[in-house]
Every structure is written in structure tokens, then in C-alpha cells.
Scaffold this motif. Structure first.
Motif, short mmCIF file in Angstrom:
data_model
loop_
_atom_site.label_atom_id
_atom_site.label_comp_id
_atom_site.label_asym_id
_atom_site.label_seq_id
_atom_site.Cartn_x
_atom_site.Cartn_y
_atom_site.Cartn_z
N LEU A 146 30.66 -19.98 -46.68
CA LEU A 146 31.94 -19.76 -47.35
C LEU A 146 31.72 -19.11 -48.72
N PHE A 147 30.69 -19.55 -49.42
CA PHE A 147 30.37 -18.96 -50.72
C PHE A 147 30.01 -17.48 -50.55
N GLY A 148 29.20 -17.20 -49.53
CA GLY A 148 28.81 -15.82 -49.26
C GLY A 148 29.98 -14.93 -48.89
N SER A 149 31.06 -15.55 -48.40
CA SER A 149 32.27 -14.81 -48.04
C SER A 149 33.30 -14.80 -49.18
N SER A 150 32.87 -15.25 -50.36
CA SER A 150 33.72 -15.30 -51.57
C SER A 150 34.89 -16.26 -51.42
N ARG A 151 34.76 -17.25 -50.55
CA ARG A 151 35.80 -18.27 -50.37
C ARG A 151 35.36 -19.52 -51.15
N TYR A 152 35.42 -19.39 -52.47
CA TYR A 152 34.79 -20.36 -53.35
C TYR A 152 35.48 -21.72 -53.35
N SER A 153 36.79 -21.75 -53.33
CA SER A 153 37.50 -23.03 -53.32
C SER A 153 37.19 -23.81 -52.04
N GLU A 154 37.15 -23.10 -50.90
CA GLU A 154 36.82 -23.75 -49.64
C GLU A 154 35.37 -24.23 -49.65
N ALA A 155 34.52 -23.43 -50.27
CA ALA A 155 33.11 -23.82 -50.36
C ALA A 155 32.94 -25.12 -51.14
N ILE A 156 33.71 -25.26 -52.21
CA ILE A 156 33.64 -26.50 -53.00
C ILE A 156 34.00 -27.70 -52.12
N GLY A 157 35.03 -27.54 -51.29
CA GLY A 157 35.43 -28.62 -50.38
C GLY A 157 34.31 -29.02 -49.44
N GLU A 158 33.60 -28.02 -48.91
CA GLU A 158 32.50 -28.32 -47.98
C GLU A 158 31.31 -28.94 -48.71
N TYR A 159 31.05 -28.47 -49.93
CA TYR A 159 29.96 -29.07 -50.71
C TYR A 159 30.30 -30.54 -51.03
N ASP A 160 31.57 -30.82 -51.29
CA ASP A 160 31.98 -32.20 -51.53
C ASP A 160 31.75 -33.07 -50.29
N LYS A 161 32.04 -32.51 -49.12
CA LYS A 161 31.78 -33.25 -47.88
C LYS A 161 30.28 -33.51 -47.72
N SER A 162 29.49 -32.52 -48.05
CA SER A 162 28.04 -32.67 -47.97
C SER A 162 27.55 -33.76 -48.91
N LEU A 163 28.14 -33.82 -50.11
CA LEU A 163 27.78 -34.88 -51.06
C LEU A 163 28.14 -36.26 -50.51
N SER A 164 29.29 -36.35 -49.84
CA SER A 164 29.72 -37.63 -49.29
C SER A 164 28.80 -38.11 -48.19
N SER A 165 28.20 -37.18 -47.44
CA SER A 165 27.29 -37.55 -46.35
C SER A 165 25.90 -37.89 -46.86
N CYS A 166 25.53 -37.32 -48.00
CA CYS A 166 24.16 -37.47 -48.52
C CYS A 166 23.96 -38.85 -49.13
N PRO A 167 22.91 -39.59 -48.73
CA PRO A 167 22.62 -40.88 -49.36
C PRO A 167 22.50 -40.72 -50.87
N ASN A 168 23.07 -41.67 -51.63
CA ASN A 168 23.20 -41.49 -53.06
C ASN A 168 21.90 -41.63 -53.84
N TYR A 169 20.80 -41.93 -53.18
CA TYR A 169 19.51 -42.03 -53.87
C TYR A 169 18.66 -40.76 -53.70
N LEU A 170 19.15 -39.79 -52.94
CA LEU A 170 18.41 -38.54 -52.75
C LEU A 170 18.80 -37.58 -53.87
N GLU A 171 18.23 -37.80 -55.04
CA GLU A 171 18.65 -37.10 -56.25
C GLU A 171 18.44 -35.59 -56.17
N TYR A 172 17.35 -35.15 -55.56
CA TYR A 172 17.10 -33.71 -55.48
C TYR A 172 18.19 -33.01 -54.67
N GLU A 173 18.49 -33.56 -53.51
CA GLU A 173 19.52 -32.96 -52.66
C GLU A 173 20.88 -32.95 -53.37
#
Length: 275
Positions: free
Chosen positions: A42-69
């Protein structure tokens, strides 16, 4: 089970963090990476607001102790906000990325140890054990390089956002970020050029912003007698935020000013004590 990173980051790091079982952690990380890949598209397609939404979903799935990710995702979100010219959100996201990296590898240790070049490490094992130790050292160096690379990206993005925000405090913050970047030997050539240019132009911008804000504040102080209670409170808060730096050239400090409430009317007045 560990909590996912979908709450207050400060609260999450106050309590001990339990970890998922390896299989469950791997599954959550796979899910997070799939969502991150979608966000990257989505970022590569210049759909930045949608990309933020997907990155937020990715954050929600990621265990909160994986600091690098987490740091990578926060930095990517900062990049989206830069494209959208939402400077404050970009600063917040980049700062969150840097905070995660600091928890993973504190800057104080980096500054003390440097890049680790030339450091002698004794291998104690023999044969297969020695080979395993060497592999672990190599992986450790690669991890440090990855952390440094993401730290540089987050700093570049925060410095850019602070510079675009303008204002005395933001420009000073941008200069601090660029100075930290200037110390990084592994910074790409193009980024080094940006850093060099910024450090040559920021001092003048900082001085101009400082003079402007000082002038505005002193102009307000001259009209204190005609202010409403709301204007008095707002200006008093502004003075506290700017701190003594803006008042010191005039032989003053925030201690010289005090807000006093009139209990009869509910209004406020600002008392000046020259000391």
C-alpha cells in the motif's frame, strides 16, 4: 501468554512481560509479517493512510516484547505520516520506534562500546563449540547492524518532521537528531548529504525562531493589563512551556510571574515580582 501490543505502551512495559510458547510466537509473527507486507504494498502504491491501518494491524499481531519488529513498524508508520505531511504524528511514531530500540539496545551502551570494530573476543570452546560461538558472534554483529540501520531511519524521519514543524523547540530537536546521525559511520551517502545540509542551515533557523518567539512573548507581557482571564492563563502556560531560556536574556525567569485567582470574581491576574 504475553499481551499483544494494543494498549498503552508505557503500561505494557511497567509490568513483567510473559512470553508466548515458541510455536505460538512464530505464528503471531508470521501473521504480523503478512500484514506488514500488505502495508508495504500500500505504501508503494502511495496509499499511505491505508498503509498506516495495515501497519497498526501488524503491531496488534506482534508480541509486545519483540522490540526490533515493533521499532521497524513504528518507523514505517512515521514514513507514512511524512508522506501525508502530518508532522506531529510522524514525530510521535519515530520517537516510539527509537524508544523500542533503546529498550532493546540502550544508546549509552552503543556510545560506550562504539561500533564494536577492533574489539577482541576470546573463543573458549573447541571444534563444534568454537564454530557455534563464532556463528553467534556473527549473528550478534548482524543484529547490531540492523538496529543501527533502523535507528538511523527513525532519526532521519523524526528530524525531517521536526524541521518541517518549525518553531524554536522543534528545530532544536531536529538539530539534536541530525547531530546524532552525523556520528554514524554507516549512514548512506545520500543521508550524509542531507544531514550535512541540515546542520549548516538549522542554526540560523533556530535563532530566527527563538527571536520571533521571544518577541511575541515580550509583546504579550507588555499588554498584560488588557488581557482576559483566559488569555492570562494561556500565556502563563506558554511561558512555562518555553521555560527560562526565553526570559533569561531579560534578566527574568518563570519565578518572576505568578497567576493569582480572585475568589470573588473567579478571574485571574498575573503578578510580576522583579525579585
Amino acid at each position: 501468554m504475553a499481551r499483544k501490543r494494543n494498549g498503552d505502551p508505557e503500561l505494557e512495559h511497567c509490568a513483567p512481560v510473559s512470553r508466548f510458547e515458541p510455536e505460538e510466537e512464530a505464528a503471531l509473527l508470521d501473521e504480523s509479517n503478512e500484514q506488514k507486507a500488505q502495508a508495504n504494498k500500500l505504501f508503494g502504491s502511495s496509499r499511505y493512510s491505508e498503509a498506516i491501518g495495515e501497519y497498526d494491524k501488524s503491531l496488534s499481531s506482534c508480541p509486545n516484547y519483540l522490540e526490533y519488529e515493533i521499532a521497524v513498524l513504528r518507523s514505517n508508520i512515521a514514513a507514512c505520516h511524512l508522506k501525508l505531511e502530518d508532522w506531529k504524528a510522524a514525530v510521535d511514531a519515530a520517537t516510539a520506534s527509537l524508544d523500542a530500540l533503546d529498550r532493546l539496545q540502550p544508546k549509552e551502551k552503543d556510545e560506550k562500546d562504539g561500533d564494536g570494530d577492533g574489539e577482541l573476543v576470546e573463543i573458549e570452546g573447541e571444534g563444534d563449540e568454537a564454530e557455534k560461538e563464532l556463528d553467534n558472534l556473527k549473528m550478534g554483529d548482524e543484529r547490531k547492524a540492523d538496529i543501527q540501520r533502523i535507528r538511523a531511519k527513525a532519526l532521519m524521519r523524526r528530524a525531517k518532521a521536526r524541521s518541517e514543524q518549525g518553531g524554536w523547540g522543534n528545530l532544536q530537536g531536529a538539530e539534536e537528531d541530525y547531530k546524532e546521525l552525523a556520528k554514524m559511520s554507516t549512514l548512506p551517502i545520500q543521508d550524509k548529504k542531507i544531514v550535512h545540509k541540515a546542520l549548516s542551515t538549522l542554526p540560523c533557523r533556530i535563532n530566527s525562531a527563538k527571536e520571533k518567539e521571544m518577541g511575541e512573548m515580550m509583546g504579550k507581557l507588555k499588554e498584560v493589563g488588557r488581557w482576559s482571564s483566559q488569555e492570562l492563563r494561556r500565556t502563563y502556560v506558554d511561558m512555562l512551556q518555553l521555560g527560562n531560556g526565553i526570559l533569561k536574556p531579560f534578566g527574568l525567569s518563570t519565578d518572576n510571574f505568578k497567576m493569582v485567582k480572585d475568589e470573588a470574581t473567579g478571574g485571574y491576574s498575573m503578578n510580576f515580582n522583579q525579585g
